[in-house]
Design a protein around this motif. Sequence first.
Motif, short mmCIF file in Angstrom:
data_model
loop_
_atom_site.label_atom_id
_atom_site.label_comp_id
_atom_site.label_asym_id
_atom_site.label_seq_id
_atom_site.Cartn_x
_atom_site.Cartn_y
_atom_site.Cartn_z
N THR A 193 0.81 -1.22 0.00
CA THR A 193 0.00 0.00 0.00
C THR A 193 0.85 1.27 0.00
O THR A 193 0.64 2.15 -0.82
CB THR A 193 -0.96 0.02 1.20
N SER A 194 1.80 1.37 0.91
CA SER A 194 2.61 2.60 0.95
C SER A 194 3.51 2.71 -0.26
O SER A 194 3.78 3.81 -0.75
CB SER A 194 3.42 2.68 2.25
N GLU A 195 3.98 1.58 -0.79
CA GLU A 195 4.83 1.61 -1.97
C GLU A 195 4.06 2.09 -3.20
O GLU A 195 4.60 2.83 -4.03
CB GLU A 195 5.44 0.22 -2.23
N LEU A 196 2.80 1.67 -3.32
CA LEU A 196 1.98 2.15 -4.43
C LEU A 196 1.68 3.63 -4.29
O LEU A 196 1.68 4.37 -5.28
CB LEU A 196 0.69 1.33 -4.53
N SER A 197 1.41 4.06 -3.07
CA SER A 197 1.20 5.49 -2.83
C SER A 197 2.44 6.29 -3.20
O SER A 197 2.35 7.34 -3.83
CB SER A 197 0.84 5.75 -1.37
N ASP A 198 3.60 5.78 -2.80
CA ASP A 198 4.86 6.45 -3.15
C ASP A 198 5.04 6.53 -4.66
O ASP A 198 5.51 7.55 -5.18
CB ASP A 198 6.05 5.74 -2.52
N ALA A 199 4.70 5.47 -5.37
CA ALA A 199 4.85 5.48 -6.82
C ALA A 199 3.97 6.57 -7.45
O ALA A 199 4.43 7.30 -8.35
CB ALA A 199 4.49 4.10 -7.39
N VAL A 200 2.75 6.70 -6.97
CA VAL A 200 1.86 7.75 -7.49
C VAL A 200 2.43 9.13 -7.17
O VAL A 200 2.46 10.02 -8.02
CB VAL A 200 0.44 7.58 -6.91
N LEU A 201 2.90 9.31 -5.94
CA LEU A 201 3.43 10.61 -5.53
C LEU A 201 4.68 10.97 -6.32
O LEU A 201 4.87 12.13 -6.71
CB LEU A 201 3.70 10.61 -4.03
N VAL A 202 5.56 10.01 -6.57
CA VAL A 202 6.77 10.27 -7.35
C VAL A 202 6.40 10.66 -8.78
O VAL A 202 6.97 11.59 -9.35
CB VAL A 202 7.71 9.04 -7.33
N LEU A 203 5.43 9.96 -9.36
CA LEU A 203 5.01 10.28 -10.72
C LEU A 203 4.43 11.69 -10.81
O LEU A 203 4.82 12.47 -11.68
CB LEU A 203 3.98 9.24 -11.19
N VAL A 204 3.53 12.01 -9.90
CA VAL A 204 2.90 13.34 -9.93
C VAL A 204 3.93 14.42 -9.60
O VAL A 204 3.96 15.48 -10.22
CB VAL A 204 1.70 13.40 -8.95
N GLY A 205 4.82 14.15 -8.62
CA GLY A 205 5.86 15.12 -8.28
C GLY A 205 6.79 15.39 -9.45
O GLY A 205 7.15 16.54 -9.72
N GLY A 206 7.19 14.34 -10.14
CA GLY A 206 8.05 14.53 -11.32
C GLY A 206 7.35 15.30 -12.41
O GLY A 206 7.96 16.16 -13.07
N LEU A 207 6.08 15.04 -12.59
CA LEU A 207 5.31 15.78 -13.60
C LEU A 207 5.23 17.25 -13.24
O LEU A 207 5.38 18.12 -14.10
CB LEU A 207 3.90 15.19 -13.67
N LEU A 208 5.00 17.56 -11.96
CA LEU A 208 4.94 18.96 -11.53
C LEU A 208 6.27 19.66 -11.73
O LEU A 208 6.31 20.85 -12.06
CB LEU A 208 4.51 19.04 -10.05
N VAL A 242 7.59 23.76 -6.33
CA VAL A 242 7.52 23.56 -4.88
C VAL A 242 6.66 22.32 -4.57
O VAL A 242 7.05 21.45 -3.78
CB VAL A 242 6.96 24.81 -4.16
N GLY A 243 5.51 22.22 -5.21
CA GLY A 243 4.66 21.04 -5.03
C GLY A 243 5.35 19.77 -5.47
O GLY A 243 5.25 18.72 -4.82
N GLY A 244 6.08 19.83 -6.57
CA GLY A 244 6.80 18.66 -7.06
C GLY A 244 7.89 18.21 -6.10
O GLY A 244 8.04 17.00 -5.85
N PHE A 245 8.63 19.15 -5.54
CA PHE A 245 9.68 18.78 -4.57
C PHE A 245 9.07 18.19 -3.30
O PHE A 245 9.63 17.25 -2.73
CB PHE A 245 10.57 19.98 -4.24
N VAL A 246 7.93 18.71 -2.87
CA VAL A 246 7.28 18.16 -1.67
C VAL A 246 6.91 16.69 -1.91
O VAL A 246 7.05 15.85 -1.03
CB VAL A 246 6.03 18.99 -1.29
N LEU A 247 6.44 16.37 -3.11
CA LEU A 247 6.03 15.00 -3.41
C LEU A 247 7.22 14.08 -3.69
O LEU A 247 7.11 12.86 -3.52
CB LEU A 247 5.08 14.98 -4.61
N LEU A 248 8.35 14.63 -4.13
CA LEU A 248 9.49 13.80 -4.51
C LEU A 248 10.51 13.58 -3.40
O LEU A 248 11.13 12.51 -3.36
CB LEU A 248 10.21 14.42 -5.71
N LEU A 249 10.72 14.54 -2.57
CA LEU A 249 11.78 14.41 -1.57
C LEU A 249 11.41 13.35 -0.53
O LEU A 249 10.27 13.32 -0.04
CB LEU A 249 12.04 15.75 -0.88
N PRO A 250 12.35 12.47 -0.19
CA PRO A 250 12.03 11.36 0.71
C PRO A 250 11.63 11.79 2.12
O PRO A 250 10.93 11.04 2.81
CB PRO A 250 13.30 10.52 0.75
N TRP A 251 12.00 12.95 2.58
CA TRP A 251 11.65 13.36 3.95
C TRP A 251 10.33 14.14 3.99
O TRP A 251 9.78 14.34 5.06
CB TRP A 251 12.78 14.15 4.61
#
Length: 192
Positions: free
Chosen positions: A78-93, A103-112
């Motif tokens: 579950t968390s890995e799939l959520s991370d995959a979605v967040l990484v995809l959307v963050g990269g797109l942003l 700013v939104g993209g970095f929030v979704l991409l940065l591991p912390w």
Amino acid sequence: MADSRRPVWASPTIFVLLVAMPILEVWVLLQVGRAIGGLPTIAILVLEAVLGAWLMRREGARTITALKQTLRAGRMPTSELSDAVLVLVGGLLLMLPGFVTDVGGFVLLLPWTRPLARRLLDRWAAAKLERQGIAMDLLRARTDPRMTIDGEVIPGHVVDAEESTHARNASTGEGSRRDDGPEPPAISGTVL
């Protein structure tokens, strides 16, 4: 014909975002351009896009690795799939030109910062599922490894109550007499 299940606020919100975000991005770009100049502003945007592509590739690879490990362990990812979605959307942003989307993209991409975004995404998805009548507690119980009982599975099969009553009556010679109605199904097999 419009979908009656769509929230009333969804269309206006999407419209406002599609109109307001480009206006906000242009305004911020003009403010930054006035403060530091046009070429440095463009250089920062290009640098953010390159950094975003690198970060998306790195975090995407980590997410895929974690997803594979979770699947190999037999757990629900579950968390890995959520991370995959967040990484995809963050990269797109980050690929979109502009500072606000970056700013939104970095929030979704940065591991912390991604765990916070993941919790928000999980809460949103859980609320949406519960509105559809799906009990999240039951889903968590089925996917949480702490909720399983270790033990030995004993093969057997369920015998219909009718068949069980008829078989017992035939062996005792009582015919098809029923005293208390049908009995619950019986399980046949080896009991240890």
